[in-house]
Design an enzyme around this catalytic site. Structure first.
Site, mmCIF file in Angstrom:
data_model
loop_
_atom_site.group_PDB
_atom_site.id
_atom_site.type_symbol
_atom_site.label_atom_id
_atom_site.label_comp_id
_atom_site.label_asym_id
_atom_site.label_seq_id
_atom_site.Cartn_x
_atom_site.Cartn_y
_atom_site.Cartn_z
ATOM 1 N N HIS A 75 -2.910 -26.691 18.852
ATOM 2 C CA HIS A 75 -2.251 -26.598 20.161
ATOM 3 C C HIS A 75 -1.633 -27.928 20.565
ATOM 4 O O HIS A 75 -2.203 -28.981 20.302
ATOM 5 C CB HIS A 75 -3.268 -26.164 21.222
ATOM 6 N N TYR A 204 -5.670 -22.560 32.083
ATOM 7 C CA TYR A 204 -6.718 -22.903 33.062
ATOM 8 C C TYR A 204 -6.163 -22.479 34.429
ATOM 9 O O TYR A 204 -5.183 -23.059 34.899
ATOM 10 C CB TYR A 204 -6.982 -24.408 33.076
ATOM 11 N N PRO A 296 -18.506 -27.103 30.713
ATOM 12 C CA PRO A 296 -17.560 -26.857 29.616
ATOM 13 C C PRO A 296 -16.086 -26.940 30.005
ATOM 14 O O PRO A 296 -15.213 -26.810 29.138
ATOM 15 C CB PRO A 296 -17.910 -25.432 29.158
ATOM 16 N N LYS A 300 -15.843 -30.749 26.028
ATOM 17 C CA LYS A 300 -16.242 -32.016 25.391
ATOM 18 C C LYS A 300 -17.552 -31.964 24.613
ATOM 19 O O LYS A 300 -17.794 -32.809 23.742
ATOM 20 C CB LYS A 300 -16.378 -33.130 26.469
ATOM 21 N N TYR A 388 -8.028 -35.412 28.227
ATOM 22 C CA TYR A 388 -8.262 -34.055 27.700
ATOM 23 C C TYR A 388 -8.319 -34.073 26.170
ATOM 24 O O TYR A 388 -9.169 -33.421 25.563
ATOM 25 C CB TYR A 388 -7.160 -33.123 28.214
HETATM 26 P P1 RFL Z 1 -26.857 -26.667 19.885
HETATM 27 O O1 RFL Z 1 -25.609 -26.022 19.444
HETATM 28 O O2 RFL Z 1 -27.512 -26.171 21.128
HETATM 29 O O3 RFL Z 1 -27.881 -26.583 18.675
HETATM 30 C C1 RFL Z 1 -29.242 -26.885 18.848
HETATM 31 C C2 RFL Z 1 -30.029 -26.108 17.807
HETATM 32 O O4 RFL Z 1 -31.423 -26.429 17.950
HETATM 33 C C3 RFL Z 1 -32.182 -25.219 17.856
HETATM 34 N N1 RFL Z 1 -33.466 -25.445 18.545
HETATM 35 C C4 RFL Z 1 -34.633 -25.700 17.886
HETATM 36 N N2 RFL Z 1 -34.910 -25.797 16.578
HETATM 37 C C5 RFL Z 1 -36.203 -26.064 16.236
HETATM 38 N N3 RFL Z 1 -37.205 -26.211 17.151
HETATM 39 C C6 RFL Z 1 -36.949 -26.134 18.481
HETATM 40 N N4 RFL Z 1 -37.931 -26.302 19.363
HETATM 41 C C7 RFL Z 1 -35.621 -25.851 18.893
HETATM 42 N N5 RFL Z 1 -35.009 -25.701 20.108
HETATM 43 C C8 RFL Z 1 -33.726 -25.458 19.869
HETATM 44 C C9 RFL Z 1 -31.289 -24.185 18.527
HETATM 45 O O5 RFL Z 1 -31.649 -22.856 18.141
HETATM 46 C C10 RFL Z 1 -29.918 -24.595 18.013
HETATM 47 O O6 RFL Z 1 -29.596 -23.965 16.787
HETATM 48 O O7 RFL Z 1 -26.666 -28.235 20.097
HETATM 49 P P2 RFL Z 1 -25.700 -29.300 19.319
HETATM 50 O O8 RFL Z 1 -25.830 -29.152 17.837
HETATM 51 O O9 RFL Z 1 -25.962 -30.596 19.959
HETATM 52 O O10 RFL Z 1 -24.198 -28.819 19.655
HETATM 53 C C11 RFL Z 1 -23.689 -28.922 20.966
HETATM 54 C C12 RFL Z 1 -22.720 -27.767 21.240
HETATM 55 O O11 RFL Z 1 -23.364 -26.538 20.932
HETATM 56 C C13 RFL Z 1 -22.255 -27.756 22.695
HETATM 57 O O12 RFL Z 1 -22.051 -29.071 23.152
HETATM 58 C C14 RFL Z 1 -20.954 -26.977 22.874
HETATM 59 O O13 RFL Z 1 -21.144 -25.597 22.638
HETATM 60 C C15 RFL Z 1 -20.405 -27.194 24.295
HETATM 61 N N6 RFL Z 1 -19.182 -26.389 24.541
HETATM 62 C C16 RFL Z 1 -17.972 -26.831 24.118
HETATM 63 N N7 RFL Z 1 -17.839 -28.009 23.485
HETATM 64 C C17 RFL Z 1 -16.651 -28.401 22.993
HETATM 65 O O14 RFL Z 1 -16.551 -29.512 22.439
HETATM 66 N N8 RFL Z 1 -15.536 -27.590 23.091
HETATM 67 C C18 RFL Z 1 -15.585 -26.383 23.712
HETATM 68 O O15 RFL Z 1 -14.586 -25.663 23.741
HETATM 69 C C19 RFL Z 1 -16.819 -25.977 24.286
HETATM 70 N N9 RFL Z 1 -16.906 -24.778 24.898
HETATM 71 C C20 RFL Z 1 -19.285 -25.154 25.207
HETATM 72 C C21 RFL Z 1 -18.112 -24.369 25.378
HETATM 73 C C22 RFL Z 1 -20.497 -24.697 25.706
HETATM 74 C C23 RFL Z 1 -20.540 -23.481 26.382
HETATM 75 N N10 RFL Z 1 -21.790 -23.038 26.873
HETATM 76 C C24 RFL Z 1 -22.484 -21.990 26.222
HETATM 77 C C25 RFL Z 1 -22.529 -23.942 27.704
HETATM 78 C C26 RFL Z 1 -18.159 -23.163 26.047
HETATM 79 C C27 RFL Z 1 -19.373 -22.719 26.583
HETATM 80 C C28 RFL Z 1 -19.408 -21.438 27.355
HETATM 81 C C1 PHB Z 2 -13.265 -22.014 24.398
HETATM 82 O O1 PHB Z 2 -12.292 -21.634 23.726
HETATM 83 O O2 PHB Z 2 -14.393 -21.505 24.270
HETATM 84 C C2 PHB Z 2 -13.082 -23.072 25.425
HETATM 85 C C3 PHB Z 2 -11.849 -23.700 25.521
HETATM 86 C C4 PHB Z 2 -11.663 -24.678 26.497
HETATM 87 C C5 PHB Z 2 -12.698 -25.012 27.341
HETATM 88 C C6 PHB Z 2 -13.927 -24.383 27.229
HETATM 89 C C7 PHB Z 2 -14.133 -23.405 26.266
HETATM 90 O O3 PHB Z 2 -12.484 -25.951 28.309
#
Ligand code: RFL
Ligand code: PHB
Length: 406
Positions: A75, A204, A296, A300, A388
């Site tokens: 993008h 957005y 989110p 980041k 961004y």
């Molecule tokens: P994770 O992905 O939560 O992985 C942690 C892992 O640890 C396991 N776990 C355990 N394992 C053993 N023993 C225990 N006691 C445990 N407790 C937990 C879990 O099962 C899991 O497999 O953390 P990690 O690796 O630090 O990764 C971080 C990302 O997942 C997170 O920051 C992103 O998803 C945030 N986020 C976004 N980030 C971006 O950079 N770009 C995005 O577009 C973006 N969109 C989002 C998002 C997060 C969202 N939510 C769900 C808050 C969109 C959403 C809706």
């Molecule tokens: C996504 O595609 O899941 C997404 C994209 C942008 C955001 C958050 C989530 O700011």
């Protein structure tokens, strides 16, 4: 009691834990990854979608981007849809950087495949992880239940990559500083739908009914979010209600621009900010969501997690390669400026785009003035674009001394 030995015990097979294990392997450092969930579960968990240029570059350097380079959507801009009118922010033109849409679960699949191909020790469905951390330089122990057997894993260091609800954060010493935390009066309902994306780029949308975000995973799959009340339950949001709300909030000049399709997944998250500072306690290093959470809105979280484990793998490399412990000692100080930069931008963007539940008229007018600045002022647009796409963090990370950069 089973006994295992490794150099680094990594808790969590999310993007942070898996990537760390991969980077360490490339440097000849041994690790075991302990994951509470099943392989199938982590490969299907729908979360992030937007990767920054820096993240993709790192994945390319680590030979992890073959499928990403074939399938990700690149993008060059985004759309701000403000009360029904469109404004494009051409962030590539403003910064020279693109972003990439590639589902987090696809990245997790790629990482697991690469780890398996390299013969890695990845353990799924591990229960009862508990840490017994060394006070000084001695080995630490991770106790857990592996395949039904109580197991002690002796290691030099533990990487807590187990997210916000994991065991690592709960094992911080009693005297650790309380974390910095903020909760927001809103939640996001997210759906994955078999429907073509609303637009070619992310939208957005701010609207009097609340924020909406139209993202995607492929030309056939949409990822859509709605600001909802944090007290809402997912079951209260039936598909018809979701589409009706999306149509209203994403409408342009009163016209709905949305193709509906079957909803494949639905989830609700409350928004929060969180930083556990410092990110290191003796032999325990926190990385990714275990150390920090952002709303989110600015996409980041995953990007920060990737940066953390890059810095951490370099620190372990320096220790094992030449006995240099300075990079391990500096881990937290090196990461925190970038993390706080992203915390600030994510908080600011959350405030900019969400409708406040108290409907305070003054706050709404402030939001309009801030949005007008991005739309009308080239300087404000450029600054927004730099933040961004993640450019602003590249200098925040170098000791945080921005004013000295020339
Ligand atoms: P994770 O992905 O939560 O992985 C942690 C892992 O640890 C396991 N776990 C355990 N394992 C053993 N023993 C225990 N006691 C445990 N407790 C937990 C879990 O099962 C899991 O497999 O953390 P990690 O690796 O630090 O990764 C971080 C990302 O997942 C997170 O920051 C992103 O998803 C945030 N986020 C976004 N980030 C971006 O950079 N770009 C995005 O577009 C973006 N969109 C989002 C998002 C997060 C969202 N939510 C769900 C808050 C969109 C959403 C809706
Ligand atoms: C996504 O595609 O899941 C997404 C994209 C942008 C955001 C958050 C989530 O700011």
């Amino acid at each position: 009691m089973n006994r295992l030995r490794t150099q680094i015990a990594i808790i969590g097979a999310g993007p942070a834990g898996l990537l760390l294990s991969h980077l360490l392997h490339q440097q000849g450092i041994d690790s075991i990854v302990l994951e509470r969930r099943s392989k199938q579960y982590v490969e299907r968990r729908v979360r992030a979608g937007l990767l920054e240029h820096g993240t993709v570059e790192l994945l390319r350097r680590a030979s992890l981007a073959d499928r990403l380079d074939r399938e990700a959507l690149r993008h060059e801009g985004l759309e701000l849809r403000i009360d029904g009118s469109r404004h494009r922010l051409p962030f590539h033109e403003l910064t020279g950087r693109s972003t990439y849409v590639y589902g987090q679960q696809e990245l997790v699949k790629d990482l697991i495949k690469a780890r398996h191909e390299a013969g890695a020790d990845l353990r799924f469905e591990v229960d009862d992880v508990a840490l017994d951390m060394a006070e000084g330089d001695g080995p630490s122990t991770v106790r857990c239940t592996l395949d039904g057997h109580l197991t002690d894993i002796t290691c030099d260091f533990v990487a807590g990559c187990d997210g916000f609800h994991g065991a690592a954060r709960r094992s911080l010493p009693a005297g650790a500083k309380p974390a910095y935390e903020r909760r927001y009066p809103c939640a996001w309902l997210g759906i994955l739908a078999a429907a073509p994306p609303v637009a070619r780029e992310l939208v957005y949308a701010t609207h009097e009914r609340g924020f909406a975000l139209a993202s995607m995973r492929s030309p056939q799959i949409s990822r859509l979010y709605l600001q909802v009340d944090p007290g809402d339950a997912v079951q209260e949001w039936l598909d018809d209600r979701i589409w009706k709300e999306l149509r209203a909030r994403l409408a342009v000049d009163g016209e709905a621009e949305l193709t509906e399709g079957p909803v494949l997944e639905k989830s609700l998250v409350t928004l929060r900010s969180y930083v556990a500072e410092p990110m290191r306690h003796g032999s325990l290093f926190l990385a990714g969501d275990a150390a920090h959470i952002v709303p989110p809105t600015a996409a980041k979280g995953l990007n920060l997690a990737v940066e953390d484990v890059q810095v951490l793998s370099e620190a372990f490399h320096a220790w094992y390669g030449s006995g240099d412990r300075a990079p391990m000692d500096d881990y937290s100080d090196r990461r925190l400026p970038s993390i706080w930069e992203a915390e600030e931008f994510s908080d600011w963007m959350a405030d900019l785009l969400h409708r406040r539940p108290d409907d305070e008229a003054y706050a709404t007018r402030l939001q309009q003035a801030r949005l007008a600045a991005i739309v009308d002022s080239p300087a404000a647009a450029r600054q927004f674009a730099e933040r961004y796409v993640g450019m602003s963090r590249s200098f925040a990370g170098r000791g945080g001394n921005r004013s000295c950069q020339s």
